[in-house]
Design an enzyme around this catalytic site. Structure first.
Site, PDB file in Angstrom:
ATOM      1  CG  ASP A  45     -24.865   3.227 -85.961  1.00 30.77           C
ATOM      2  OD1 ASP A  45     -25.712   2.973 -85.048  1.00 30.77           O
ATOM      3  OD2 ASP A  45     -23.890   3.792 -85.949  1.00 30.77           O
ATOM      4  CG  ASN A  47     -12.289   7.318 -86.363  1.00 31.29           C
ATOM      5  OD1 ASN A  47     -13.286   7.748 -85.793  1.00 31.29           O
ATOM      6  ND2 ASN A  47     -12.153   6.384 -87.012  1.00 31.29           N
ATOM      7  CG  HIS A  71     -16.855   6.953 -85.844  1.00 32.01           C
ATOM      8  ND1 HIS A  71     -16.255   5.868 -85.787  1.00 32.01           N
ATOM      9  CD2 HIS A  71     -17.400   6.967 -84.728  1.00 32.01           C
ATOM     10  CE1 HIS A  71     -16.413   5.231 -84.757  1.00 32.01           C
ATOM     11  NE2 HIS A  71     -17.387   5.878 -84.128  1.00 32.01           N
ATOM     12  CD  GLU A 119     -15.238   4.247 -89.287  1.00 37.06           C
ATOM     13  OE1 GLU A 119     -14.746   5.420 -88.726  1.00 37.06           O
ATOM     14  OE2 GLU A 119     -15.625   3.066 -88.698  1.00 37.06           O
TER      15      GLU A 119
HETATM   16  P1  PGA Z   1     -18.888   5.155 -77.407  1.00 38.31           P
HETATM   17  O1  PGA Z   1     -18.907   5.153 -78.997  1.00 38.31           O
HETATM   18  O2  PGA Z   1     -20.172   5.895 -77.021  1.00 38.31           O
HETATM   19  O3  PGA Z   1     -19.027   3.631 -77.101  1.00 38.31           O
HETATM   20  O4  PGA Z   1     -17.681   5.810 -77.036  1.00 38.31           O
HETATM   21  C1  PGA Z   1     -19.008   6.342 -79.705  1.00 38.31           C
HETATM   22  C2  PGA Z   1     -19.012   6.095 -81.267  1.00 38.31           C
HETATM   23  O5  PGA Z   1     -18.176   5.218 -81.803  1.00 38.31           O
HETATM   24  O6  PGA Z   1     -19.731   6.873 -82.024  1.00 38.31           O
END
Ligand code: PGA
Length: 240
Positions: free
Chosen positions: A67, A135, A137, A142
């Site tokens: 992404d 959450n 995702h 999302e």
């Molecule tokens: P993080 O993010 O590795 O910074 O915790 C993970 C994500 O949001 O997919």
């Protein structure tokens, strides 16, 4: 889904390295699906160290990233293209022209989604590395994202904007939209490696491992993948 619970972030990164190296050593032209975020940083540091000390080569590998924020490109140090160069690509011998990420500054966003999606059709990931959001995702898919989604533009959830604001000067600077691989692009990978550390991920990991497979928890689709490995530390895995 195979679950590996380890003590801490260091061990998580060490175990993750083993999984990645097995893929790369088995096929020097591997397509690596890569992720940004704090979670895979330890893995990337270990890949860099292993490249330096043991000479593992990525010269024939291709990389596709999950992404990118809409509106940012390599000129912004908050962009994911910048993150990947700084934290991994410049420390190994992968050719930059073989690394791919959606163009956050593409003038036609729909055309960019179509372009990236076509590229993913050609470059099927031999392994896809993932983190997980608090959450549930994965990438920027999302809660509520269709399981059959392909590359698309998303409006980021408030919780994601808040989680990511720690990396910006202020919450107002966090982009509100992103390009993301869809869940079916992720599920198309031959192998999936999902990493999680820290208490903040404990609920998401409980839902991933023990909850129902449902679109409210995007990561839960991974339970349907034939070759998915979850490596989590004690804090993230405290409910499983
Ligand atoms: P993080 O993010 O590795 O910074 O915790 C993970 C994500 O949001 O997919």
């Amino acid at each position: 889904m195979k679950v590996i619970k380890v003590k801490n972030y260091e061990e998580m990164s060490e175990e993750a390295l083993k999984v990645v190296l097995e893929v790369v050593k088995g096929n020097e032209g591997s397509v690596l699906g890569l992720a940004t975020g704090s979670t895979p940083l330890g893995l990337y540091a270990k890949m860099a160290q292993d490249h330096k000390e043991n000479g593992t080569s990525y010269a024939e590998c291709r990389a596709v990233n999950l992404d990118e924020y809409v509106g940012l490109d390599a000129s912004s140090d908050q962009s994911y293209v910048y993150f990947m160069r700084e934290n991994l690509f410049k420390h190994i011998d992968i050719k930059l022209e073989n690394t791919h990420i959606p163009n956050g500054k593409a003038p036609d966003k729909n055309a960019e989604c179509a372009r990236y999606n076509a590229l993913l059709g050609e470059l099927r990931q031999d392994i896809q590395v993932l983190g997980i959001g608090s959450n549930g995702h994965i990438a920027f898919n999302e809660p509520g994202t269709a399981f059959d989604s392909v590359t698309h533009i998303v409006d980021l959830a408030e919780s994601t904007i808040k989680d990511n604001s720690r990396l910006f000067n202020s919450i107002d600077e966090v982009p509100r939209q992103a390009f993301t691989m869809g869940l079916s692009n992720i599920m198309n990978a031959k192998k999936i490696l999902i990493l999680a550390n820290g208490e903040g991920k404990a609920n998401a990991i409980r839902e991933l491992v023990l909850g129902e497979i449902r679109e409210e928890v995007p990561a839960s689709i991974l339970r349907n993948h034939p070759d998915c490995i979850l490596i989590c530390d004690e804090s993230a895995g405290k409910y499983i």
